[in-house]
Design an enzyme around this catalytic site. Sequence first.
Site, PDB file in Angstrom:
ATOM      1  N   HIS A 142      53.874 119.782 -29.449  1.00 16.73           N
ATOM      2  CA  HIS A 142      53.116 121.028 -29.259  1.00 16.73           C
ATOM      3  C   HIS A 142      53.369 121.711 -27.917  1.00 16.73           C
ATOM      4  CE1 HIS A 142      50.279 118.489 -27.153  1.00 16.73           C
ATOM      5  NE2 HIS A 142      49.572 118.122 -28.194  1.00 16.73           N
ATOM      6  N   ASP A 180      49.728 119.625 -35.592  1.00 18.29           N
ATOM      7  CA  ASP A 180      48.632 119.059 -34.798  1.00 18.29           C
ATOM      8  C   ASP A 180      47.304 119.341 -35.522  1.00 18.29           C
ATOM      9  OD1 ASP A 180      47.088 117.837 -32.878  1.00 18.29           O
ATOM     10  OD2 ASP A 180      47.372 119.379 -31.360  1.00 18.29           O
TER      11      ASP A 180
HETATM   12  C1  NCD Z   1      43.215 116.481 -30.377  1.00 21.25           C
HETATM   13  C2  NCD Z   1      42.278 115.867 -31.415  1.00 21.25           C
HETATM   14  O1  NCD Z   1      41.363 116.538 -31.895  1.00 21.25           O
HETATM   15  O2  NCD Z   1      42.472 114.689 -31.756  1.00 21.25           O
HETATM   16  N1  NCD Z   1      42.845 117.833 -30.150  1.00 21.25           N
HETATM   17  C3  NCD Z   1      43.654 118.860 -29.858  1.00 21.25           C
HETATM   18  O3  NCD Z   1      43.155 119.907 -29.438  1.00 21.25           O
HETATM   19  N2  NCD Z   1      44.959 118.778 -29.999  1.00 21.25           N
HETATM   20  C4  NCD Z   1      43.152 115.662 -29.138  1.00 21.25           C
HETATM   21  C5  NCD Z   1      43.836 116.213 -27.932  1.00 21.25           C
HETATM   22  O4  NCD Z   1      45.040 116.474 -27.975  1.00 21.25           O
HETATM   23  O5  NCD Z   1      43.177 116.358 -26.883  1.00 21.25           O
HETATM   24 ZN    ZN Z   2      47.180 116.082 -31.623  1.00 19.27          ZN
END
Ligand code: NCD
Ligand code: ZN
Length: 376
Positions: free
Chosen positions: A196, A262
């Site tokens: 990401h 993600d």
């Molecule tokens: C991730 C999660 O929800 O597991 N959240 C995110 O915004 N990508 C954890 C993280 O990367 O902080």
């Molecule tokens: Zn993630």
Amino acid sequence: MDCVRIEGRAYVAGRFARVRLGREGCRTLQFSNDYIILPGMVDIHVHFRDWGLSHKETLAGGAAAALAGGVVAVGDMPNTRPHIRTAELYRKRLEEGASLPIIYRLHMGVPGDLAELDAARPGSVKVYPEDVETYGWGHVEALMRRCASLGCVVVFHCEDPAYFKGAERPPEAELRCVERVRLLASLTGAKVHLTHITLPQTAEASRGWASVDVTPHHLLLDTENCRDPGLCLVNPRLRTPEIRKALLATFAAGLVDMYATDHAPHTLEEKRSQSPPPGICSIDVSLSLLLALWKRGVISLGDVVRLYSHRPARLLGVEAGETFVVVKLEEFKVRGEDFAGKCRHTPFEDFTAFGRVAATAARGRIYFRGGEVYSL
Ligand code: NCD
Ligand code: ZN
């Protein structure tokens, strides 16, 4: 279970060809030229929760959302409760994932005791900014050395927490992390993937020593067009329209290796609370958001397949050859209420997507939108 064969127009090796998929003797379903058949999509970055976080999402719910979106294989993240840092937990989770209708892979969490890596033999390890805070960069370097000899890929959420300013996570945190990891990669010889990424400079700086992926939200959402304090909160943060457009241009120019969601489910209540957790849900529509970029002429269909199937399959070490997705060539509006997993909210609500997933084939079965399942 009834078996079917699929006939239709497939995009194979850079061109369209009429194909017939499935076994002799099964009922044939014909798809007109309003549909195209693509290889199954592979998403290297998802959070399918369970393990103390089932109220947000479950492995089964995550897999349903993936199939709805044309995704046949995933790389799940280790930030469950407990965080997956031992060989024992790693194996246990993989066993649970093995019964899913999709192909399941898992990025192991950073172990405090690196001997756990020798026991677990993971394909990849995920490093979070929190791991850098907890264990320090020295431990990350040792981890990279161990992975270089064991052959695991080190996947970085690349933001150096030393550059966080309270709740603010400026682009500088990513730039500094990339510099640091570049040096560590050259010292240790570890294979590195930066997940990401949000800055065009990161894609350029990674050439030759790391692969990178971008998410649909960092490509399409920014601080101007996404303002909901809960739904738009994500790590790394959404960037300004200028940065976001520059990232999209870099993506269109072919400097990005992969596309990954993600997909990070939280409950709507959590997202609407005073201190919402970061994370965006999108896997149900990620392919259709990518196909909308094809429709707009930003990328080619070959790019779609490279970015969201071939390259990620290589990173996860999956054989996605027997999988495919049937897509209807029509425009539609994203509706969170149509999502198939537990997470039915998304900042992409009302976005125009293209190419509705009509059916997804994985692990010997084909799943139709609407619920019918057949063996192949
Ligand atoms: C991730 C999660 O929800 O597991 N959240 C995110 O915004 N990508 C954890 C993280 O990367 O902080
Ligand atoms: Zn993630």
